[in-house]
Design a protein around this motif. Structure first.
Motif, mmCIF file in Angstrom:
data_model
loop_
_atom_site.group_PDB
_atom_site.id
_atom_site.type_symbol
_atom_site.label_atom_id
_atom_site.label_comp_id
_atom_site.label_asym_id
_atom_site.label_seq_id
_atom_site.Cartn_x
_atom_site.Cartn_y
_atom_site.Cartn_z
ATOM 1 N N VAL A 258 -52.190 38.886 70.273
ATOM 2 C CA VAL A 258 -51.037 39.391 69.301
ATOM 3 C C VAL A 258 -51.335 40.426 68.540
ATOM 4 N N ALA A 259 -52.719 40.779 67.971
ATOM 5 C CA ALA A 259 -53.038 41.839 67.202
ATOM 6 C C ALA A 259 -52.703 43.167 68.002
ATOM 7 N N GLY A 260 -53.305 43.070 69.327
ATOM 8 C CA GLY A 260 -52.915 44.176 70.382
ATOM 9 C C GLY A 260 -51.371 44.600 70.358
ATOM 10 N N TRP A 261 -50.374 43.508 70.320
ATOM 11 C CA TRP A 261 -49.088 43.558 70.502
ATOM 12 C C TRP A 261 -48.867 44.323 69.196
ATOM 13 N N CYS A 262 -49.191 44.083 68.154
ATOM 14 C CA CYS A 262 -48.854 44.622 66.770
ATOM 15 C C CYS A 262 -49.330 46.077 66.695
ATOM 16 N N THR A 263 -50.308 46.358 67.060
ATOM 17 C CA THR A 263 -51.001 47.937 67.035
ATOM 18 C C THR A 263 -50.119 48.808 68.219
ATOM 19 N N THR A 264 -49.951 48.017 69.377
ATOM 20 C CA THR A 264 -49.138 49.082 70.114
ATOM 21 C C THR A 264 -47.824 49.494 69.523
ATOM 22 N N LEU A 265 -47.105 48.530 68.695
ATOM 23 C CA LEU A 265 -45.892 48.990 68.254
ATOM 24 C C LEU A 265 -46.152 49.633 66.942
ATOM 25 N N GLY A 266 -47.003 49.700 66.123
ATOM 26 C CA GLY A 266 -47.310 50.592 65.260
ATOM 27 C C GLY A 266 -46.907 49.472 64.111
ATOM 28 N N ILE A 267 -47.173 48.436 63.955
ATOM 29 C CA ILE A 267 -47.118 47.424 62.801
ATOM 30 C C ILE A 267 -48.329 47.560 62.253
ATOM 31 N N ARG A 268 -48.372 47.673 60.774
ATOM 32 C CA ARG A 268 -49.526 47.858 60.056
ATOM 33 C C ARG A 268 -50.068 46.851 59.491
ATOM 34 N N GLU A 269 -49.321 45.775 59.201
ATOM 35 C CA GLU A 269 -50.048 44.535 58.310
ATOM 36 C C GLU A 269 -49.362 43.352 59.113
ATOM 37 N N ALA A 270 -50.073 42.325 59.248
ATOM 38 C CA ALA A 270 -49.610 41.016 59.804
ATOM 39 C C ALA A 270 -50.382 40.076 59.122
ATOM 40 N N ALA A 271 -49.617 39.097 59.067
ATOM 41 C CA ALA A 271 -50.212 37.509 58.404
ATOM 42 C C ALA A 271 -50.007 36.491 59.233
ATOM 43 N N LEU B 204 -35.712 36.832 58.804
ATOM 44 C CA LEU B 204 -36.180 35.609 59.222
ATOM 45 C C LEU B 204 -35.894 35.432 60.796
ATOM 46 N N TYR B 205 -36.588 35.114 61.642
ATOM 47 C CA TYR B 205 -36.506 34.927 63.126
ATOM 48 C C TYR B 205 -37.368 33.830 63.721
ATOM 49 N N PHE B 206 -36.464 32.781 64.405
ATOM 50 C CA PHE B 206 -36.951 31.693 64.881
ATOM 51 C C PHE B 206 -37.177 31.755 66.547
ATOM 52 N N ILE B 207 -38.395 31.257 66.902
ATOM 53 C CA ILE B 207 -38.901 31.439 68.326
ATOM 54 C C ILE B 207 -39.255 29.975 68.605
ATOM 55 N N ASP B 208 -38.399 29.394 69.642
ATOM 56 C CA ASP B 208 -38.555 27.975 70.033
ATOM 57 C C ASP B 208 -39.800 27.987 70.988
ATOM 58 N N ARG B 209 -40.907 28.367 70.551
ATOM 59 C CA ARG B 209 -42.072 28.213 71.663
ATOM 60 C C ARG B 209 -43.312 28.009 70.779
ATOM 61 N N SER B 210 -44.288 27.534 71.361
ATOM 62 C CA SER B 210 -45.815 27.308 70.627
ATOM 63 C C SER B 210 -46.448 28.597 70.605
ATOM 64 N N TRP B 211 -47.504 28.469 69.915
ATOM 65 C CA TRP B 211 -48.321 29.925 69.830
ATOM 66 C C TRP B 211 -49.009 30.121 71.267
ATOM 67 N N ASP B 212 -49.419 28.987 71.833
ATOM 68 C CA ASP B 212 -50.289 29.338 73.191
ATOM 69 C C ASP B 212 -49.141 29.745 74.300
ATOM 70 N N ASP B 213 -47.818 29.489 74.172
ATOM 71 C CA ASP B 213 -47.036 29.775 75.041
ATOM 72 C C ASP B 213 -46.046 31.326 74.670
ATOM 73 N N LEU B 214 -46.523 31.631 73.383
ATOM 74 C CA LEU B 214 -45.564 32.881 72.769
ATOM 75 C C LEU B 214 -46.267 34.014 73.967
ATOM 76 N N LYS B 215 -45.044 34.855 74.591
ATOM 77 C CA LYS B 215 -45.210 35.949 75.555
ATOM 78 C C LYS B 215 -44.826 37.196 74.815
ATOM 79 N N LYS B 216 -45.182 38.255 75.182
ATOM 80 C CA LYS B 216 -45.041 39.684 74.576
ATOM 81 C C LYS B 216 -43.712 39.888 74.396
ATOM 82 N N VAL B 217 -42.701 39.349 75.595
ATOM 83 C CA VAL B 217 -41.299 39.617 75.657
ATOM 84 C C VAL B 217 -40.680 38.931 74.568
ATOM 85 N N ASP B 218 -41.110 37.594 74.290
ATOM 86 C CA ASP B 218 -40.605 36.864 73.014
ATOM 87 C C ASP B 218 -40.754 37.603 71.711
#
Lengths: 203, 203
Positions: A43-56, A172-186
Motif C-alpha cells: 500500500v505504501a508503494g501505491w501511495c508513493t507511485t501516485l504522489g501521496i505524501r503522507e498516509a496514516a 470520506l470513502y468506504f470500501i467494502d473489503r478487508s485489508w488483505d483483499d484490498l486491491k490496487k484497483v479499489d
C-alpha cells in the motif's frame, strides 16, 4: 489481467488530476488478517507511485507481541514510517518520499484526551493561560499532526474513533473489503472518486 | 403518489426492526435554503413517527438576524427543542417525545475546545487534578451530550466538523440532496440502511 488493464486506465486518468496530499485508512480488527503488516509495503508503494505524501493507517489490532518485532517486520516498507502504540513511538521503513504513520490501537478520543492532559499540566505549571487555549493549541499537541484530504474506511461505514479531530473536513470513502483483499484497483477508484468531488470544507 | 406507496412499504419494514435512538443530520450552508427552519417541523415529525428519541441538526447558516426571531419561527415544531448559537442556548418547540437540538454554526472543534477550556479553568482553580481528566470528563462538558447512532450528511461526503467527538462510532449515511428537497422516502431509506448494518463500534 483485467485488473491490470483497469489499473492502467485508472492510473492514467488520476495522474491528470489533483492527488490527495494526505490520506488516512481505517482498518479495524474485523477487516484485518493475522498478518496485516505484510501488506503495508504494498500500500505504501501505491501511495508513493501516485504522489501521496503522507498516509496514516489505523488498526485496532496490534499483532506481534513486542513493538520491536513489529518494527522489524516493517523494516522494508518503502516509506519513512512511525509506529504509534499507546504512548510509544518508533521509526520503521527504508525511507522514501512517503511519510507513513501506523497507529495500532490508539484511537482519536484518546489522542485528543492526551493532548488535553498535556495542556492541563502546562496550565497548572503556569506556562499557559486557560484563555489562550484555542483550537490551534490543541491541534499542535495531537500525536498525528496531519490533515487527511481523504479518509478511506474498510469494511464498515463509521470512523471507528480514528483522527476524530483531524478528519473533521476529510472526504470520506468506504470500501467494502478487508485489508488483505484490498486491491490496487479499489484504491485507485477511491482516489478517482476523491478527484471528482468539489471540496468545500463545510462551506 | 409513488412516493406515498414507497413510504408505506418502507415504514412497515422499518417498524419491524431497531430504530436508531439518536440521529444527527449535517446540512452545511450550500445544502440549505434561505428558510431552512421551515422544514424542521416536518423532519421532527418523521423522527417522532419512527420513535427516534433524540435528533441534532447542524447548519452553518444561521438565518434570521436575531436568535429570538429564529426561536419564534421554531415555536410550533413538534419537539422539545434547544437552539444553540455560539455560547447561547434557547428553548423552542411545542413539546413531545423528541428532544431536538439545532446547532447553528457551532462546530465540533469549537465544542471540544470549550469543553477543554472549562476543564482548564477547573484545574487552575484546583477543583480537578490534571491526572483525573479522562475521556468521560471531556464528554461530560460537551454542549451536546448525545451519541448519534446514525449520522446523515446531506450534499457532501465529509463530516463538516459537527459532533466530531460524539460521532466517533456513528454509522454514516450520505444523501445527495439538499435540505429543502429532502423527502420522507430519503429519510426512511437512511433508517432502513442503518437497520441492515451490523454495528461493531470499531471492534
Amino acid at each position: 489481467m483485467l485488473d491490470r488493464v483497469r489499473e492502467r486506465i485508472l492510473g492514467r486518468g488520476i495522474r491528470g488530476g489533483e492527488v490527495p496530499s494526505c490520506i488516512a485508512v481505517v482498518i479495524s480488527a474485523e477487516a484485518v488478517g493475522a498478518h496485516w503488516w505484510r501488506k503495508v509495503g504494498t500500500v505504501a508503494g501505491w501511495c508513493t507511485t501516485l504522489g501521496i505524501r503522507e498516509a496514516a493507517l489505523f488498526s485496532e489490532f496490534f499483532g506481534p507481541e513486542k513493538v520491536e518485532d513489529l518494527e522489524r517486520e516493517l523494516a522494508d516498507v518503502p516509506a519513512r514510517g512511525r509506529l504509534i502504540i499507546g504512548a510509544e513511538e518508533r521509526g520503521f521503513g527504508k525511507g522514501g518520499p512517503l511519510r507513513l504513520f501506523i497507529s495500532a490501537g490508539s484511537g482519536g478520543k484518546e489522542e485528543v484526551t492526551s493532548a488535553i492532559r498535556s495542556l492541563l499540566v502546562e496550565v497548572k505549571a503556569g506556562v499557559i493561560d486557560p484563555e489562550a487555549v484555542d483550537e490551534e493549541a490543541i491541534e499542535a499537541r495531537l500525536r498525528l499532526n496531519l490533515r487527511p484530504d481523504l479518509l478511506i474506511r474498510l469494511g464498515h461505514r463509521e470512523l471507528s474513533d480514528f483522527m476524530i479531530w483531524q478528519s473533521a473536513y476529510s472526504e470520506l470513502y468506504f470500501i467494502d473489503r478487508s485489508w488483505d483483499d484490498l486491491k490496487k484497483v479499489d484504491f485507485l477508484l477511491a482516489i478517482r472518486d476523491y478527484q471528482r468531488r468539489e471540496r468545500r470544507f463545510g462551506r
